[in-house]
Scaffold this motif. Structure first.
Motif, PDB file in Angstrom:
ATOM      1  N   GLY A   2      -0.639  -4.398  -1.347  1.00 33.05           N
ATOM      2  CA  GLY A   2      -1.469  -3.203  -1.450  1.00 33.05           C
ATOM      3  C   GLY A   2      -0.863  -2.018  -0.731  1.00 33.05           C
ATOM      4  O   GLY A   2      -0.858  -0.896  -1.247  1.00 33.05           O
ATOM      5  N   ALA A   3      -0.348  -2.250   0.480  1.00 33.43           N
ATOM      6  CA  ALA A   3       0.261  -1.162   1.241  1.00 33.43           C
ATOM      7  C   ALA A   3       1.481  -0.598   0.515  1.00 33.43           C
ATOM      8  O   ALA A   3       1.674   0.623   0.431  1.00 33.43           O
ATOM      9  N   LEU A   4       2.298  -1.483  -0.034  1.00 31.25           N
ATOM     10  CA  LEU A   4       3.523  -1.043  -0.690  1.00 31.25           C
ATOM     11  C   LEU A   4       3.239  -0.294  -1.983  1.00 31.25           C
ATOM     12  O   LEU A   4       3.924   0.688  -2.307  1.00 31.25           O
ATOM     13  N   SER A   5       2.226  -0.726  -2.731  1.00 29.80           N
ATOM     14  CA  SER A   5       1.990  -0.151  -4.051  1.00 29.80           C
ATOM     15  C   SER A   5       1.638   1.332  -3.990  1.00 29.80           C
ATOM     16  O   SER A   5       1.942   2.087  -4.912  1.00 29.80           O
ATOM     17  N   VAL A   6       0.992   1.751  -2.902  1.00 34.71           N
ATOM     18  CA  VAL A   6       0.576   3.147  -2.784  1.00 34.71           C
ATOM     19  C   VAL A   6       1.776   4.069  -2.571  1.00 34.71           C
ATOM     20  O   VAL A   6       1.781   5.215  -3.024  1.00 34.71           O
ATOM     21  N   VAL A   7       2.806   3.579  -1.901  1.00 34.04           N
ATOM     22  CA  VAL A   7       3.902   4.465  -1.498  1.00 34.04           C
ATOM     23  C   VAL A   7       5.221   4.182  -2.205  1.00 34.04           C
ATOM     24  O   VAL A   7       6.157   4.976  -2.087  1.00 34.04           O
ATOM     25  N   ALA A  66      13.680  -9.060  -0.018  1.00 33.21           N
ATOM     26  CA  ALA A  66      13.523  -7.891  -0.884  1.00 33.21           C
ATOM     27  C   ALA A  66      13.020  -6.693  -0.091  1.00 33.21           C
ATOM     28  O   ALA A  66      13.507  -5.570  -0.258  1.00 33.21           O
ATOM     29  N   GLY A  67      12.038  -6.920   0.786  1.00 28.77           N
ATOM     30  CA  GLY A  67      11.541  -5.825   1.615  1.00 28.77           C
ATOM     31  C   GLY A  67      12.633  -5.248   2.492  1.00 28.77           C
ATOM     32  O   GLY A  67      12.756  -4.017   2.640  1.00 28.77           O
ATOM     33  N   ALA A  68      13.445  -6.112   3.076  1.00 28.87           N
ATOM     34  CA  ALA A  68      14.547  -5.647   3.922  1.00 28.87           C
ATOM     35  C   ALA A  68      15.571  -4.855   3.113  1.00 28.87           C
ATOM     36  O   ALA A  68      16.095  -3.828   3.573  1.00 28.87           O
ATOM     37  N   ILE A  97      16.377  -9.908  -7.933  1.00 33.86           N
ATOM     38  CA  ILE A  97      16.518 -11.191  -7.235  1.00 33.86           C
ATOM     39  C   ILE A  97      15.341 -11.470  -6.308  1.00 33.86           C
ATOM     40  O   ILE A  97      14.893 -12.611  -6.178  1.00 33.86           O
ATOM     41  N   GLY A  98      14.844 -10.441  -5.652  1.00 37.32           N
ATOM     42  CA  GLY A  98      13.817 -10.630  -4.639  1.00 37.32           C
ATOM     43  C   GLY A  98      12.413 -10.658  -5.213  1.00 37.32           C
ATOM     44  O   GLY A  98      12.208 -10.650  -6.429  1.00 37.32           O
ATOM     45  N   VAL A  99      11.441 -10.682  -4.314  1.00 36.70           N
ATOM     46  CA  VAL A  99      10.029 -10.661  -4.688  1.00 36.70           C
ATOM     47  C   VAL A  99       9.424  -9.417  -4.054  1.00 36.70           C
ATOM     48  O   VAL A  99       9.222  -9.362  -2.840  1.00 36.70           O
ATOM     49  N   ILE A 100       9.162  -8.407  -4.886  1.00 35.90           N
ATOM     50  CA  ILE A 100       8.578  -7.162  -4.394  1.00 35.90           C
ATOM     51  C   ILE A 100       7.551  -6.691  -5.413  1.00 35.90           C
ATOM     52  O   ILE A 100       7.768  -6.801  -6.620  1.00 35.90           O
ATOM     53  N   SER A 101       6.409  -6.216  -4.941  1.00 37.98           N
ATOM     54  CA  SER A 101       5.295  -5.916  -5.836  1.00 37.98           C
ATOM     55  C   SER A 101       5.085  -4.420  -5.975  1.00 37.98           C
ATOM     56  O   SER A 101       4.649  -3.764  -5.027  1.00 37.98           O
ATOM     57  N   PRO A 102       5.351  -3.850  -7.159  1.00 39.43           N
ATOM     58  CA  PRO A 102       5.042  -2.440  -7.381  1.00 39.43           C
ATOM     59  C   PRO A 102       3.612  -2.196  -7.846  1.00 39.43           C
ATOM     60  O   PRO A 102       3.193  -1.056  -7.981  1.00 39.43           O
ATOM     61  N   SER A 103       2.888  -3.260  -8.109  1.00 43.28           N
ATOM     62  CA  SER A 103       1.588  -3.135  -8.762  1.00 43.28           C
ATOM     63  C   SER A 103       0.401  -3.291  -7.825  1.00 43.28           C
ATOM     64  O   SER A 103      -0.710  -2.914  -8.152  1.00 43.28           O
ATOM     65  N   LEU A 110       7.703  -0.375   4.247  1.00 46.15           N
ATOM     66  CA  LEU A 110       8.662  -1.383   3.791  1.00 46.15           C
ATOM     67  C   LEU A 110       8.983  -2.388   4.896  1.00 46.15           C
ATOM     68  O   LEU A 110       9.140  -3.586   4.630  1.00 46.15           O
ATOM     69  N   LEU A 111       9.083  -1.922   6.136  1.00 48.52           N
ATOM     70  CA  LEU A 111       9.322  -2.830   7.256  1.00 48.52           C
ATOM     71  C   LEU A 111       8.160  -3.820   7.400  1.00 48.52           C
ATOM     72  O   LEU A 111       8.377  -5.030   7.587  1.00 48.52           O
TER      73      LEU A 111
END
Length: 410
Positions: free
Chosen positions: A23-28, A84-86, A103-109, A177-178
């Protein structure tokens, strides 16, 4: 029994941790990528490749999880999330970002991504009585929605606070991201403490059957479900949370804090709506519950971009979220009900992969539409295709009800 309660608690904790980070990542995320120089088309392409890469990761991990170990597979997924976050934190090179996305697991949604949901659902189904499965899945989705809401609000407020303190926008986005990478590391620890009770029953390990992607008896029905879920996900990919946030930012000039507040409220409403799923399923059946709650939410989705003012657009979006997730626990429970216990990780994984594949192209198309000024098109396409999915699902599965529906304990 006590150990099972601990395992349920751990799986709820991992869901909360993960969805808070999503949720935090999707906003920014879209704002961060734009701030480091990517245009709308490249942002949409990166999101599409993220979801395509997720399909490959999920296929690899979930279809072997019931044989190699669910706990071990979950820890592998958490490691990919942290990496992926790193990677997104440490580089601004488009090529490296694309590689990390694949390759990584990162959520844009803001929604689930990676192998976690499929394997966690299989683990929960293993330690829960059938009669309680839909109810627990409803709570499982509720805490996820609350965590996504809290993450969206927290991410937006953190960025706003750092910017007010004199930090650049890029540095403020990097703080989120951190946190995402650190949440991935925390997940590794949570999964390590799960007990063997979440693994498939021992009998499944000694039965020799021919498997394809981890499936045997249930292959045909899983294929049919997967095709429909792929259509639904393709539609949803046009309006993933990062794109909706970017749409509000571009059309109405909202700040990250305001966007966080909107999606905080939206996810609260979505989570609360999931609690009604168990009661509706007990009364009307799982398939009927999925369709009759999903249809009106998709009509509302089509109306969002047609609203002439910001308050009306927000109101329709929130109304849509208030009923949009009622189908999710029913869908998850239905999938677990119609497959064998030793196929549950694979079945959930294959349907999740179908959703990832279905959603992998539409964010790129949505980015192209936005770049050309067609701001209403992503919402109209998403709503229309989702309505088609609802009608096809009802036609295909209305007569195929799992036998335990009559004994759901709600």
């Amino acid at each position: 029994m006590a150990r099972s309660r601990i395992d349920v608690g751990l799986l709820f904790a991992t869901r909360i941790t993960r969805l808070f980070a999503y949720g935090a990542l999707s906003v920014v995320l879209a704002l961060y990528l734009a701030a480091i120089g990517l245009d709308e088309g490249r942002i949409g392409l990166l999101f599409s490749l993220t979801l395509a890469g997720d399909a490959a990761v999920t296929l690899t991990i979930t279809t072997t999880a019931d044989r190699l170990g669910r706990r071990r597979s979950l820890m592998m997924g958490a490691a990919l999330m942290a990496l992926a976050g790193a990677a997104f934190l440490l580089t601004r090179q488009p090529t490296l970002l694309l590689l990390a996305a694949i390759i990584g697991v990162i959520s844009p949604s803001g929604n689930e991504i990676g192998p976690f949901l499929a394997i966690e659902q299989a683990g929960l189904a293993q330690i829960l009585p059938d009669a309680r499965r839909t109810q627990v899945f409803a709570w499982y989705n509720l805490v996820g929605s609350l965590a996504t809401a809290a993450g969206a609000l927290g991410g937006g407020l953190l960025v706003q606070a750092l910017q007010s303190d004199g930090r650049s926008s890029v540095n403020a986005y990097q703080a989120v991201l951190l946190g995402y990478a650190l949440c991935g590391m925390l997940l590794i620890a949570w999964f390590f403490y799960l007990s063997p009770a979440v693994e498939p029953p021992p009998a499944a390990e000694i039965v020799s059957v021919r498997r394809r992607f981890g499936l045997h008896r249930s292959g045909r029905i899983v294929v049919r479900l997967s095709a429909l879920f792929a259509l639904d996900a393709f539609a949803g990919g046009f309006v993933i949370q990062s794109i909706v946030a970017y749409w509000f930012y571009t059309r109405f000039g909202l700040s990250p804090a305001a966007l966080g507040a909107i999606f905080f409220a939206a996810n609260l409403l979505a989570g609360a709506s999931a609690l009604l799923a168990a009661r509706l399923a007990a009364r009307f059946g799982l398939i009927n519950t999925m369709v009759m709650t999903h249809l009106p939410s998709n009509v509302l989705l089509c109306l969002v971009p047609l609203m002439p003012t910001l308050p009306l657009a927000i109101a329709v979006l929130l109304l849509r979220f208030s009923i949009s997730q009622m189908d999710v626990p029913a869908r998850q429970s239905y999938t677990m009900a119609v497959v064998s216990p030793d196929e549950r990780s694979a079945a959930s994984g294959v349907t999740a992969i179908a959703r990832s594949v279905g959603a992998s192209i539409s964010p790129w198309l949505s980015g192209l539409l936005l770049a050309r000024g067609y701001f209403a098109a992503p919402f109209l396409l998403a709503g229309g295709l989702k309505i088609a999915y609802d009608l096809l699902l009802y036609r295909s599965f209305r007569a195929f009800e799992p036998p335990e529906e009559a004994v759901f304990d709600v």
